[in-house]
Each structure stands twice: as C-alpha cells, then as structure tokens.
Design a protein around this motif. Structure first.
Motif, mmCIF file in Angstrom:
data_model
loop_
_atom_site.group_PDB
_atom_site.id
_atom_site.type_symbol
_atom_site.label_atom_id
_atom_site.label_comp_id
_atom_site.label_asym_id
_atom_site.label_seq_id
_atom_site.Cartn_x
_atom_site.Cartn_y
_atom_site.Cartn_z
ATOM 1 N N GLN A 96 0.848 -1.185 0.000
ATOM 2 C CA GLN A 96 0.000 0.000 0.000
ATOM 3 C C GLN A 96 0.886 1.237 0.000
ATOM 4 O OE1 GLN A 96 -3.507 0.767 -0.023
ATOM 5 N NE2 GLN A 96 -2.525 2.747 -0.371
ATOM 6 N N LEU A 97 0.686 2.092 -0.994
ATOM 7 C CA LEU A 97 1.459 3.328 -1.072
ATOM 8 C C LEU A 97 1.028 4.274 0.046
ATOM 9 C CD1 LEU A 97 3.504 5.072 -2.691
ATOM 10 C CD2 LEU A 97 1.540 5.971 -3.955
ATOM 11 N N LEU A 98 1.990 4.735 0.825
ATOM 12 C CA LEU A 98 1.708 5.681 1.893
ATOM 13 C C LEU A 98 2.033 7.114 1.498
ATOM 14 C CD1 LEU A 98 3.108 3.666 4.949
ATOM 15 C CD2 LEU A 98 0.745 3.768 4.084
ATOM 16 N N PHE A 99 3.112 7.284 0.764
ATOM 17 C CA PHE A 99 3.542 8.627 0.386
ATOM 18 C C PHE A 99 4.288 8.517 -0.933
ATOM 19 C CE2 PHE A 99 6.799 12.039 0.458
ATOM 20 C CZ PHE A 99 5.951 13.128 0.430
ATOM 21 N N GLY A 100 3.808 9.251 -1.938
ATOM 22 C CA GLY A 100 4.436 9.193 -3.248
ATOM 23 C C GLY A 100 4.965 10.509 -3.744
ATOM 24 N N ALA A 260 4.567 15.357 -12.334
ATOM 25 C CA ALA A 260 4.800 13.911 -12.307
ATOM 26 C C ALA A 260 6.258 13.575 -12.585
ATOM 27 C CB ALA A 260 3.897 13.231 -13.331
ATOM 28 N N ALA A 261 6.870 14.295 -13.522
ATOM 29 C CA ALA A 261 8.280 14.038 -13.825
ATOM 30 C C ALA A 261 9.172 14.415 -12.645
ATOM 31 C CB ALA A 261 8.691 14.816 -15.077
ATOM 32 N N ALA A 262 8.867 15.538 -11.967
ATOM 33 C CA ALA A 262 9.673 15.950 -10.816
ATOM 34 C C ALA A 262 9.505 14.992 -9.653
ATOM 35 C CB ALA A 262 9.291 17.368 -10.396
ATOM 36 N N ALA A 263 8.301 14.396 -9.499
ATOM 37 C CA ALA A 263 8.056 13.480 -8.385
ATOM 38 C C ALA A 263 8.846 12.190 -8.515
ATOM 39 C CB ALA A 263 6.561 13.161 -8.299
#
Length: 351
Positions: A96-100, A260-263
């Motif tokens: 489960q993703l918590l922080f993306g 999105a690219a920076a993330a």
C-alpha cells in the motif's frame, strides 16, 4: 451524349425522393451512423480509462504466486548421487502506497486533463460532422434545383430548334439561324449533363456522411438562437469552442506532467506485507511458513541526470502548450469573425 445522360439519369433515379426528410433528421442519422464520429467516440471511451489507471496507484496492490520444482543431484560421492528433491512453494504479497511525493496526484490531474481534451476533440468532430452534413444537405438541394432548371432549358430549346427548322423549311429563316439554335440546344444539354454530374457527386457526399441516400429534402427553417452581434459571438466562442477547451486541457496536462516528472526524483514510502509457505512433496514434516510486515522507503539518489532531463523536457512542453493556447485563441477569433461576416454577406445577398 445520350448515353451519358441516360447513365446519370439512372444514378439519380436510384436516389430519387421518396419521402420527406428534414435537416435535423439528417443530422441525427449522421451522428448515429457516421463511422468517423463512432471511431472518435471509442477513442474517448479509451481515454476515460486513464483516470482509474491513475487512481489505481493509490490503492492496495495484491499478488499471489505458486510454484513447484523437481531436482536431481549428481555427485562423485556414491552416498550423495541420485538425490532427488521435489518441493512446492506459495506466496501472497500486499503493498500500500503511503507517500508518493505527489506522483499519484499529478498523474490523476493528467488523466482528468486527458479526458477533458478527448471530450473536446469529440465535440469538435461532432460539430465538424454536423457542419459537413448541413453543407451536403444544401448542396443536394441546390444541385436538384439546377438539374430541374437545366431540364426545363433543354426542353424549351428543343422546341425552339424544332420551330427554327420548320421556319427554315418554310423559307422564313436562314440555315445560320438553325445552326445557332442547334448550338444553343447542344450547349444546354452539356450543361444538363454537368448539373447531373454535380448532383451525383453531392448525393454521394451526402450518403457518405449520413449513411443513406437523400430523400425529399425539405428546406431548412431559418437559423435561430444566433448571437446578436460579433462581440457576443466572440464571447460565446471563448466559453464553448472545443478548440479552446482542448487547448486549455492540454496546458493542464502539460502542467501535471511537469509535477509527475519531478516526483520521480523524490521519496516513495509504501507499506508491505507478505506470507509464504513451502514444503517437500516427499516429507510431510518439511512444511514451513513465513510472514513479514514492513515499510519500504525508496529515494533515488543518482539516475544519471535522467529525471532532471525529463523534468526540463516537460517544462518545455508546458511552455509550448501555453503558446499553442495563444495560437488557438487567435485562430478561433479569426474563424468566428470570418463566419460572422460571411453570414452577414449571405443575408445581404439573399435580400
């Protein structure tokens, strides 16, 4: 000449009026049956799936796996030679993703912008189709009227030619007068063939758009609900033009792609859990099980400059989208102005 006239007459007779049809009915048939618009509708349906795909990254990811294997061991030691093992194993994993770092939010924004752009493209395709149907509808009616007028002219000149020949036989006119009548009659027949060819082409264009040959096309009613002046038309175009709506959606998409690219270069935190079992087929007491729960943190430290390069590329594309929006605004303003002046000129010509 007679063979050409007969061929065109047969083609037109195959699409001769049989029942009354309005412009609104033609538009409805085109929207329901036109393959180009149907293909655009399916592209819109495919684009709508981008949103659940983007949201899926924020939902739990569950997977299971199982396997079985058999192995034979060969050895120079007779005590170990011929040892055979048969084992099985199974695993279940949940994450489960918590922080993306905003990756899911950016991809969701991008998906919504893609859908908005696809909706605008579909609206533009539909408006273009309806405009083409209206033009084809008017072309068929005009071509039918021209053919009727040419047929009347041919009939009248045929009688005049017979009258001129009768007068020539009576000695009232010269052979030149008869020749002039023959030339006018031949020219009228040529114009009739050309008009019939134009009607055949208009009929095929109508059938390509609507999906069926035209029947008795009724004169459309006067257009209503038009803006009172050019300024109002320009204001409506800013709010409703699919071209502008699509360009605005592209700018939102480009902005989301930058985030999105920076993330991709930031931290990613997920909760992971797993359970596994395994045993030897030949040993009932060999069954074992393992379970695990943990938190995974991943931070890309060095990717050869790829993430920064992709971010710079998306920023350049965002600038290009903003410029495309400005260009679209100018193009729509030009189109609306030309359409308004063309409508005014057409009304003046009719008057």
């Amino acid at each position: 000449m007679r063979l050409v006239i007969a061929s065109l007459a047969a083609l037109i007779a195959a699409t001769s009026p049989v029942s009354a049809e309005t412009l609104a009915e033609s538009m409805v048939s085109a929207v329901e049956s036109n393959p180009t618009l149907a293909a655009q509708r399916q592209r819109l349906n495919a684009t709508r799936e981008a949103l659940p795909q983007a949201l899926s990254a924020a939902l739990p990811q569950v997977s299971i796996s199982a396997g079985a294997s058999a192995s034979d061991r060969d050895s120079d030691n007779p005590a170990l030679d011929g040892d055979r093992g048969e084992t099985w194993s199974s695993n279940a994993n949940v994450s489960q993703l918590l922080f993306g770092s905003g990756r899911v939010v950016a991809s969701t924004r991008a998906a919504r912008a893609q859908i908005a752009g696809a909706v605008a493209d579909y609206e533009l395709a539909q408006q273009t189709l309806l405009l083409d149907v209206t033009r084809a509808y008017a072309d068929v009616r005009q071509a039918q009227a021209v053919v009727a007028a040419r047929e009347t002219t041919v009939s009248n000149l045929s009688r005049l030619l017979e009258y001129a020949q009768a007068q020539f036989e009576a000695g009232v006119v010269t052979r030149t007068d008869v020749a002039q009548s023959q030339a006018r009659y031949a020219q009228a027949r040529t114009q009739l063939v050309q008009a019939q060819g134009a009607l055949a082409a208009s009929t095929q264009a109508y059938q390509r758009l609507v999906g069926r040959p035209p029947s008795n096309l009724i004169a459309p009613p006067p257009a209503t609900g038009l803006p009172p002046d050019l300024a109002s038309a320009l204001d409506l175009s800013v709010e409703n033009s699919p071209v502008l709506i699509g360009a605005q959606a592209d700018t939102r998409l480009a902005d989301a792609n930058v985030d999105a690219a920076a993330a991709q270069g930031r931290a990613n935190v997920s909760l992971e859990a797993g359970y596994g079992m395994g045993a030897d087929f030949n040993d009932d007491n060999s069954e074992t099980s393992t379970d695990s729960v943990g938190v995974r943190v991943s931070i890309p430290l060095f990717q050869g400059g790829a993430i920064r390069s992709r971010t710079r590329a998306q920023r350049a594309l965002r600038s290009a989208s903003n410029l495309d929006l400005a260009s679209a605004q100018r193009s729509v303003q030009e189109s609306v102005t030309n359409a308004w002046t063309g409508l005014a000129s057409a009304r003046a010509a009719v008057d």
